[in-house]
Motif scaffolding. Structure first.
Motif, PDB file in Angstrom:
ATOM      1  N   SER A 118       0.868  -1.182   0.000  1.00  0.00           N
ATOM      2  CA  SER A 118       0.000   0.000   0.000  1.00  0.00           C
ATOM      3  C   SER A 118       0.903   1.230   0.000  1.00  0.00           C
ATOM      4  N   THR A 119       0.617   2.190  -0.881  1.00  0.00           N
ATOM      5  CA  THR A 119       1.476   3.388  -0.920  1.00  0.00           C
ATOM      6  C   THR A 119       1.318   4.182   0.382  1.00  0.00           C
ATOM      7  N   ASN A 120       0.141   4.077   1.032  1.00  0.00           N
ATOM      8  CA  ASN A 120      -0.014   4.781   2.314  1.00  0.00           C
ATOM      9  C   ASN A 120       0.916   4.193   3.370  1.00  0.00           C
ATOM     10  N   GLN A 151      -1.254  -2.228  -6.291  1.00  0.00           N
ATOM     11  CA  GLN A 151      -1.152  -2.401  -4.841  1.00  0.00           C
ATOM     12  C   GLN A 151      -1.755  -3.750  -4.464  1.00  0.00           C
ATOM     13  N   LYS A 172      -2.245  -4.607  -1.286  1.00  0.00           N
ATOM     14  CA  LYS A 172      -3.098  -4.415  -0.094  1.00  0.00           C
ATOM     15  C   LYS A 172      -3.556  -2.972  -0.001  1.00  0.00           C
ATOM     16  N   GLY A 173      -4.136  -2.476  -1.111  1.00  0.00           N
ATOM     17  CA  GLY A 173      -4.638  -1.097  -1.108  1.00  0.00           C
ATOM     18  C   GLY A 173      -5.725  -0.966  -0.051  1.00  0.00           C
ATOM     19  N   ARG A 174      -5.645   0.115   0.723  1.00  0.00           N
ATOM     20  CA  ARG A 174      -6.615   0.303   1.816  1.00  0.00           C
ATOM     21  C   ARG A 174      -7.541   1.473   1.537  1.00  0.00           C
ATOM     22  N   GLY A 175      -8.816   1.300   1.895  1.00  0.00           N
ATOM     23  CA  GLY A 175      -9.782   2.387   1.785  1.00  0.00           C
ATOM     24  C   GLY A 175     -10.163   2.883   3.172  1.00  0.00           C
ATOM     25  N   TYR A 206      -2.453   5.241  -8.060  1.00  0.00           N
ATOM     26  CA  TYR A 206      -2.508   4.967  -6.620  1.00  0.00           C
ATOM     27  C   TYR A 206      -1.288   5.623  -6.010  1.00  0.00           C
ATOM     28  N   SER A 259       0.442   8.297  -2.607  1.00  0.00           N
ATOM     29  CA  SER A 259       0.327   8.924  -1.301  1.00  0.00           C
ATOM     30  C   SER A 259       1.338  10.057  -1.204  1.00  0.00           C
ATOM     31  N   ASP A 290     -15.335  11.413  -1.486  1.00  0.00           N
ATOM     32  CA  ASP A 290     -15.552  10.548  -2.655  1.00  0.00           C
ATOM     33  C   ASP A 290     -15.788  11.432  -3.875  1.00  0.00           C
ATOM     34  N   LYS A 300     -18.708   6.247  -8.021  1.00  0.00           N
ATOM     35  CA  LYS A 300     -17.421   6.653  -7.458  1.00  0.00           C
ATOM     36  C   LYS A 300     -16.251   6.386  -8.415  1.00  0.00           C
ATOM     37  N   GLY A 353     -11.115   7.959  -4.375  1.00  0.00           N
ATOM     38  CA  GLY A 353     -11.258   8.119  -2.931  1.00  0.00           C
ATOM     39  C   GLY A 353      -9.962   8.637  -2.335  1.00  0.00           C
ATOM     40  N   VAL A 354     -10.087   9.249  -1.171  1.00  0.00           N
ATOM     41  CA  VAL A 354      -8.918   9.804  -0.481  1.00  0.00           C
ATOM     42  C   VAL A 354      -8.871   9.211   0.928  1.00  0.00           C
ATOM     43  N   LEU A 355      -7.707   8.731   1.317  1.00  0.00           N
ATOM     44  CA  LEU A 355      -7.532   8.187   2.666  1.00  0.00           C
ATOM     45  C   LEU A 355      -6.437   9.005   3.354  1.00  0.00           C
ATOM     46  N   GLY A 405      -3.537   9.724   0.894  1.00  0.00           N
ATOM     47  CA  GLY A 405      -3.503   8.646  -0.106  1.00  0.00           C
ATOM     48  C   GLY A 405      -4.666   8.812  -1.075  1.00  0.00           C
TER      49      GLY A 405
HETATM   50  C1  BTN Z   1     -11.672   5.443   0.101  1.00  0.00           C
HETATM   51  O1  BTN Z   1     -12.458   6.002  -0.659  1.00  0.00           O
HETATM   52  O2  BTN Z   1     -12.047   4.552   0.874  1.00  0.00           O
HETATM   53  C2  BTN Z   1     -10.222   5.882   0.101  1.00  0.00           C
HETATM   54  C3  BTN Z   1      -9.414   5.105  -0.871  1.00  0.00           C
HETATM   55  C4  BTN Z   1      -7.951   5.504  -0.894  1.00  0.00           C
HETATM   56  C5  BTN Z   1      -7.131   4.586  -1.773  1.00  0.00           C
HETATM   57  C6  BTN Z   1      -5.711   5.064  -1.930  1.00  0.00           C
HETATM   58  S1  BTN Z   1      -4.867   4.233  -3.236  1.00  0.00           S
HETATM   59  C7  BTN Z   1      -3.365   4.956  -2.744  1.00  0.00           C
HETATM   60  C8  BTN Z   1      -3.352   4.935  -1.228  1.00  0.00           C
HETATM   61  N1  BTN Z   1      -2.822   3.677  -0.722  1.00  0.00           N
HETATM   62  C9  BTN Z   1      -3.772   2.976  -0.085  1.00  0.00           C
HETATM   63  O3  BTN Z   1      -3.582   1.851   0.432  1.00  0.00           O
HETATM   64  N2  BTN Z   1      -4.909   3.653  -0.065  1.00  0.00           N
HETATM   65  C10 BTN Z   1      -4.808   4.931  -0.726  1.00  0.00           C
END
Ligand code: BTN
Length: 320
Positions: free
Chosen positions: A91-93, A115, A117-120, A135, A137, A179, A186, A189-191, A207
């Protein structure tokens, strides 16, 4: 570094050839070594023409989100001053968070083509199909109390919506807090994650995940991509470079304390203001009419009782 130098030559010369001898002299490696690097760049997707008398010429670059391509004449002041690109990452975050914890500078961007394990938000997954989206951060070190953190999410969403509107020509709106929607679906998204104490922020990782050339089959229900909505492939490189510039501009406005200016623009693109909404926050539901977003980024609801409620986080459902 050598690849970067070779590409630098090509880009400066634009439509003319550069001889192997000139490259070899300028970079300080043999002509055979130059040739090996050219072969490697071709494998990376660069179309490089070679002519026995004239030398090499760059015909086209791949739509890859690499530090060389993204950073080329980017001209931002903070965002993307340093870019670290990966083909694959968890995950870049997560990567940005550990780099920031070990002192990486403000503005550094970590970006990946895939990614695992990209996380929202709210513990969800962020599906990140390979070579299709963006993707990344950004590490920020704003001098603010943690209560102002939400505004970072707001201006990031605003920068994205503006880039979608101006660079792609699609009617993007923002569903509070973060969002980006096109026709109710959608695309991004931004985390935003924080490291700090009660009254002090050490660093923030913003992110951003955008579905750019992703086909709908690869996306979850209710999601779409820029190419699906536009009906054409989008240059990811141009889109992300423009987004870095917009993020840079809004971050500087934010640092100068002009939060009102950000809110004014944000509210114009809000898809929830003046609508009846239901907000789910940790399984407690509240509904009412969304009437405002305040300077801390909270959504103000007018409840049926007539009372106002400030909501700082949660999942919004637009009822009508
Ligand atoms: C959401 O709407 O739930 C937020 C999504 C954010 C996704 C980005 S992709 C780059 C960065 N790395 C992650 O693991 N998550 C954010």
């Amino acid at each position: 570094m050598i690849d970067e130098k070779i590409l630098g030559f090509f880009k400066k010369r634009k439509d003319s050839h550069v001889s192997g001898e000139e490259l070899s002299r300028a970079i300080g490696i043999s002509r055979t070594a130059i040739w090996k690097h050219i072969e490697r760049l071709r494998e990376e997707g660069y179309d490089i023409a070679a002519s026995p008398h004239l030398g090499y010429k760059l015909v086209s670059a791949p739509d890859r989100l690499t530090e060389i391509e993204l950073g080329w004449q980017l001209k931002t002041e903070i965002i993307g001053k340093k870019i670290i690109s990966y083909k694959e990452i968890n995950s870049t975050n997560d990567a940005a968070y550990s780099l920031a914890a070990s002192g990486e500078a403000e503005g550094t961007v970590i970006i990946a083509e895939y990614q695992t394990k990209g996380r929202g938000r709210l513990g969800r997954k962020w599906i990140s199909p390979k070579d299709k989206g963006a993707y990344f951060s950004v590490i920020l070190r704003p001098d603010i109390p943690p209560t102002e953190l939400s505004v970072i999410t707001l201006f990031s969403s605003l920068a994205i919506a503006k880039t979608v509107r101006e660079a792609v020509g699609l009617p993007a709106f923002i569903k509070w807090p973060n969002d980006i929607l096109i026709k109710g679906q959608k695309v991004c998204g931004v985390l935003t994650e924080l490291n700090g104490e009660m009254d002090k922020v050490n660093f923030v990782v913003a992110g951003i995940g955008i579905n750019i050339n992703t086909s709908k089959e690869l996306l979850p229900e209710g999601a779409t991509s820029l190419s699906e909505e536009k009906g054409a492939r989008i240059s990811r490189l141009e889109f992300v470079r423009e987004l870095f510039r917009n993020l840079d501009e809004y971050y500087r406005i934010f640092k100068n304390g002009k939060i009102e200016a950000i809110l004014k623009e944000y509210k114009k693109l809000s898809s929830v203001l003046d609508r009846r909404v239901q907000i789910d926050y940790h399984n407690s539901l509240v509904s009412g009419v969304a009437i405002d977003v305040d300077k801390d980024g909270a959504l103000i609801l007018r409840l049926d009782s007539g009372f106002h409620e400030r909501v700082l986080a949660g999942d919004v459902k637009i009822l009508r």
